[in-house]
Write an enzyme that holds these catalytic residues in place. Structure first.
Site, PDB file in Angstrom:
ATOM      1  CB  CYS A 111      19.946 -16.617  -3.127  1.00  0.00           C
ATOM      2  SG  CYS A 111      20.244 -16.934  -4.865  1.00  0.00           S
ATOM      3  CG  ASP A 370      12.932 -18.453  -0.544  1.00  0.00           C
ATOM      4  OD1 ASP A 370      14.043 -18.183  -1.025  1.00  0.00           O
ATOM      5  OD2 ASP A 370      11.861 -18.203  -1.126  1.00  0.00           O
ATOM      6  CG  HIS A 372      15.297 -15.996  -3.248  1.00  0.00           C
ATOM      7  ND1 HIS A 372      15.481 -17.347  -3.038  1.00  0.00           N
ATOM      8  CD2 HIS A 372      16.136 -15.641  -4.247  1.00  0.00           C
ATOM      9  CE1 HIS A 372      16.398 -17.791  -3.881  1.00  0.00           C
ATOM     10  NE2 HIS A 372      16.811 -16.777  -4.624  1.00  0.00           N
TER      11      HIS A 372
END
Length: 483
Positions: A111, A370, A372
């Site tokens: 990430c 994000d 993820h």
């Protein structure tokens, strides 16, 4: 024989762990992000107001939610289009194995690398297209829907398990991404839009998940390998800053010849070093400025991408720590000031156990992208590869108080003159307030070597201060635990 069996068991363990992460991050929660109508929203230097003229009767508590039905008030649509035009780089699966490993996905550990890629992509958008550019298809993106994606996630789980047991993951090396060859439109306006879309598509292809991609995950992992980082390891924001610098410096695509990167030393930006970066040609890259550069990246640049002769743009990356165990609240206003600047390319950092890319704020909440979310591999070597999965339809927010203190701040400087203006403006922002005892970082005249306090260190230790002694087992407050 025992060693061979142990290696096979480790490979099988790695594959099953990768399968679990692929399933875990393939689920998209159908949640809404609330925005107040009464407070401005800042997105990488652009200010948006959601309050419409007929909203006078709404109370201060009224909130705006990012659903399609609500995107009609104030200039919410402009914000939505701007946000969705930023390049979104997330976990991927089913790509060719990463250097030095059998991993075909970065789910669960990559990430921070993805956040760094997003920040670098924003710098390249500024470089080639300017801050006012938006993607024409941005408002057509579909929101992430749990009902749609959970079925896909289940199918991925079964397919990944079967492939892991059979050892049948396919890997294919793709060549350099070609410039899309489509017929040029007729009118000047259409031609300009066509040209900008060529920039956009070429830029995204540089971040593809294949060994040949100039700024792709495979390249970043390879650079990490040379400094002791392995695929599957956790990367901190400082580590990623140095990896990004090397990736930009060593990129061989002619389109990237006019830009380089600089990483500050110990929270200090040495102005002479940045100015040298602006002026000095990259070693072995003189041929990149010749007429064989891609046409979309050479003579037809928008006015915003023009540079002075013999000058390169510089991406300035500044790893900082904004507190001890937690981010010091005294730095919240500083972060807001930074994200309000158009030449800021964002902040990579996150909250404990999660890395993300901060692009703006409203009131006391950060707006972020994000990484993820696990998506399938996209072959960017084709001229018409789909772009939808590289753009995020939904912004997310988190309180400043949850921000991890370790982060890297990025800026884009087009020329020496631009840098002089930037350093002057940032020096004012960095003036400590009554509460702040120390600025987050500083500008110093001269070269870093003039102030070198690490003459006894090897070049590797000087350049990569984030590599810890492998004998250490304790986790420090500066480490990210990225899941």
């Amino acid at each position: 024989m025992e060693n061979k069996g142990s290696d096979e068991a480790e490979k099988l363990k790695t594959k099953f762990l990768s399968v679990w992460h692929n399933m875990k991050y393939s689920w998209a929660l159908k949640s809404k992000t609330s925005f107040s109508r009464n407070s401005p929203v800042l997105l990488l230097g652009k200010c948006y107001h959601f309050k419409a003229e007929d909203d006078a009767n709404h109370s201060e508590e009224t909130c705006y939610e990012t659903s399609d039905e609500d995107f009609v008030m104030g200039n919410v649509e402009a914000f939505r289009k701007d946000f969705a035009s930023r390049v979104w780089l997330t976990y991927r699966e089913e790509f060719p194995p990463l250097p030095g490993s059998v991993l075909t996905s970065d789910c669960g550990w990559g990430c921070m690398l993805r956040a760094g890629q997003m920040m670098l992509a924003q710098a390249l958008l500024l470089h080639f297209l300017g801050r006012d550019w938006t993607w024409s298809e941005a408002l057509k993106l579909q929101p992430l829907d749990t009902e749609t994606w959970t079925t896909t996630a289940a199918k991925r789980l079964v397919a990944s398990l079967e492939a892991s047991l059979q050892g049948s993951h396919n890997s294919s090396n793709s060549g350099s991404p070609p410039i899309p060859q489509t017929q040029a439109p007729g009118s000047a306006e259409e031609a300009d839009a066509h040209l900008k879309e060529m920039y956009h598509r070429t830029l995204v292809s540089w971040f593809g998940d294949s060994p040949s991609a100039q700024l792709g995950l495979h390249r970043l992992v390879h650079l990490g390998l040379t400094m002791g980082k392995q695929a599957g390891d956790w990367y901190g924001p400082a580590a990623v800053a140095h990896i990004l610098k090397k990736a930009v410096e060593e990129a061989m695509d002619p389109g990237l010849a006019g830009i380089t990167a600089y990483v500050s030393q110990d929270c200090t930006v040495y102005s002479a070093d940045v100015i040298d970066s602006h002026r000095a040609p990259r070693a072995g890259r003189a041929s990149a400025e010749r007429s064989d550069a891609p046409p979309s990246l050479q003579n037809n640049q928008p006015a915003s991408a023009s540079r002075l002769p013999d000058s390169r743009a510089v991406i300035i990356l500044i790893p900082v720590r904004l507190g001890g165990e937690k981010t010091n609240p005294d730095y919240f206003n500083f972060a807001k000031s930074i994200l309000s600047l158009e030449y800021c390319i964002g902040i990579i950092g996150g909250k404990p156990k999660q890395a993300c890319y901060f692009v703006g704020f409203q009131d006391d909440s950060l707006i972020y992208m994000d990484p993820h979310y696990c998506q399938s591999f996209v072959d960017v070597s084709t001229s018409d590869f789909p772009l939808q999965s590289f753009h995020c339809p939904s912004p997310k927010k988190m309180p400043f108080s949850k921000m991890d203190p370790s982060c890297t701040i990025g800026f884009y400087s087009r020329s020496v003159q631009d840098y002089e203006r930037i350093s002057e403006e940032l020096s004012k922002v960095l003036q400590p307030s009554a509460k702040e005892k120390y600025p987050a970082f500083t500008f110093v005249q001269g070269h870093g070597r003039d102030y070198d306090l690490s003459a006894g260190l090897t070049p590797e230790k000087r350049e990569w201060p984030f590599i810890h002694d492998p004998r250490r087992t304790a986790t420090t407050v500066g480490d990210f635990v990225l899941l």
